[in-house]
Design a protein around this motif. Sequence first.
Motif, PDB file in Angstrom:
ATOM      1  N   ILE A  40       0.859  -1.182   0.000  1.00 15.00           N
ATOM      2  CA  ILE A  40       0.000   0.000   0.000  1.00 15.00           C
ATOM      3  C   ILE A  40       0.891   1.226   0.000  1.00 15.00           C
ATOM      4  O   ILE A  40       1.851   1.299   0.768  1.00 15.00           O
ATOM      5  N   TRP A  43       2.463   7.624   0.005  1.00 17.21           N
ATOM      6  CA  TRP A  43       3.429   8.687  -0.274  1.00 17.21           C
ATOM      7  C   TRP A  43       3.882   8.550  -1.719  1.00 17.21           C
ATOM      8  O   TRP A  43       4.669   7.670  -2.034  1.00 17.21           O
ATOM      9  N   LEU A  61      -4.731   6.817  -2.545  1.00 15.70           N
ATOM     10  CA  LEU A  61      -3.929   5.667  -2.138  1.00 15.70           C
ATOM     11  C   LEU A  61      -3.633   4.815  -3.364  1.00 15.70           C
ATOM     12  O   LEU A  61      -4.454   4.748  -4.278  1.00 15.70           O
ATOM     13  N   LYS A  77       6.292  -9.848  10.991  1.00 16.97           N
ATOM     14  CA  LYS A  77       5.365  -8.728  11.113  1.00 16.97           C
ATOM     15  C   LYS A  77       5.231  -8.303  12.563  1.00 16.97           C
ATOM     16  O   LYS A  77       5.085  -9.147  13.440  1.00 16.97           O
ATOM     17  N   ARG A  79       2.863  -6.656  15.067  1.00 18.23           N
ATOM     18  CA  ARG A  79       1.452  -6.279  15.181  1.00 18.23           C
ATOM     19  C   ARG A  79       1.111  -5.974  16.638  1.00 18.23           C
ATOM     20  O   ARG A  79       1.619  -6.622  17.545  1.00 18.23           O
TER      21      ARG A  79
HETATM   22  C1  LIG Z   1      -2.216   3.840   4.473  1.00 18.91           C
HETATM   23  C2  LIG Z   1      -0.827   3.264   4.209  1.00 18.91           C
HETATM   24  C3  LIG Z   1       0.102   3.981   3.467  1.00 18.91           C
HETATM   25  C4  LIG Z   1       1.354   3.449   3.218  1.00 18.91           C
HETATM   26  N1  LIG Z   1       2.230   4.166   2.455  1.00 18.91           N
HETATM   27  C5  LIG Z   1       3.435   3.639   2.173  1.00 18.91           C
HETATM   28  C6  LIG Z   1       4.358   4.335   1.336  1.00 18.91           C
HETATM   29  O1  LIG Z   1       4.057   5.423   0.851  1.00 18.91           O
HETATM   30  N2  LIG Z   1       5.545   3.741   1.065  1.00 18.91           N
HETATM   31  C7  LIG Z   1       5.877   2.504   1.575  1.00 18.91           C
HETATM   32  O2  LIG Z   1       6.992   2.021   1.289  1.00 18.91           O
HETATM   33  N3  LIG Z   1       5.029   1.805   2.366  1.00 18.91           N
HETATM   34  C8  LIG Z   1       3.823   2.349   2.658  1.00 18.91           C
HETATM   35  N4  LIG Z   1       2.940   1.644   3.418  1.00 18.91           N
HETATM   36  C9  LIG Z   1       3.282   0.300   3.869  1.00 18.91           C
HETATM   37  C10 LIG Z   1       3.730   0.392   5.294  1.00 18.91           C
HETATM   38  O3  LIG Z   1       5.065   0.857   5.246  1.00 18.91           O
HETATM   39  C11 LIG Z   1       3.663  -1.016   5.870  1.00 18.91           C
HETATM   40  O4  LIG Z   1       2.338  -1.423   5.904  1.00 18.91           O
HETATM   41  C12 LIG Z   1       4.173  -0.952   7.287  1.00 18.91           C
HETATM   42  O5  LIG Z   1       5.555  -0.737   7.182  1.00 18.91           O
HETATM   43  C13 LIG Z   1       3.887  -2.192   8.051  1.00 18.91           C
HETATM   44  O6  LIG Z   1       4.312  -3.234   7.300  1.00 18.91           O
HETATM   45  P1  LIG Z   1       3.459  -4.552   7.298  1.00 18.91           P
HETATM   46  O7  LIG Z   1       2.045  -4.155   7.138  1.00 18.91           O
HETATM   47  O8  LIG Z   1       3.978  -5.335   6.176  1.00 18.91           O
HETATM   48  O9  LIG Z   1       3.744  -5.142   8.640  1.00 18.91           O
HETATM   49  C14 LIG Z   1       1.678   2.164   3.725  1.00 18.91           C
HETATM   50  C15 LIG Z   1       0.750   1.432   4.468  1.00 18.91           C
HETATM   51  C16 LIG Z   1      -0.490   1.971   4.695  1.00 18.91           C
HETATM   52  C17 LIG Z   1      -1.502   1.156   5.471  1.00 18.91           C
END
Ligand SMILES: Cc1cc2nc3c(=O)[nH]c(=O)nc-3n(C[C@H](O)[C@H](O)[C@H](O)COP(=O)(O)O)c2cc1C
Length: 90
Positions: A40, A43, A61, A77, A79
């Motif tokens: 996801i 940015w 998004l 992960k 959590r």
């Molecule tokens: C709303 C949202 C926006 C995110 N934006 C970015 C981003 O712009 N760039 C990125 O590398 N990861 C992004 N992520 C991923 C998060 O970095 C990632 O979900 C977080 O590090 C936790 O990792 P995991 O869900 O795999 O445990 C985003 C996640 C969410 C939920």
Amino acid sequence: MASAALGAKVKNNDYRSIDIGILSAYITAEATAQGLSTCILGWFDDKKIRDICSLDSTVRLVITLGYAAEGDKLRAKKRKELDELINTVE
Ligand SMILES: Cc1cc2nc3c(=O)[nH]c(=O)nc-3n(C[C@H](O)[C@H](O)[C@H](O)COP(=O)(O)O)c2cc1C
């Protein structure tokens, strides 16, 4: 959409972002169930994404989908515990 915007203003609660979050959860869960990897992105260069996808409204998004590289190990992960996230009222 107008009703969601009005509701959000009146209740000071951004329902559309909640909708986007719910949808993202379903898309990423189903993608995983089908063997796809997801990331996801919140940015990003909105204008570039709109140009690439020929969109004329703001992109909130991006959900990238793909197949993980062979042997690409998913990192552990971190959590929160469920009781840190929810408040059960009985
Ligand atoms: C709303 C949202 C926006 C995110 N934006 C970015 C981003 O712009 N760039 C990125 O590398 N990861 C992004 N992520 C991923 C998060 O970095 C990632 O979900 C977080 O590090 C936790 O990792 P995991 O869900 O795999 O445990 C985003 C996640 C969410 C939920």
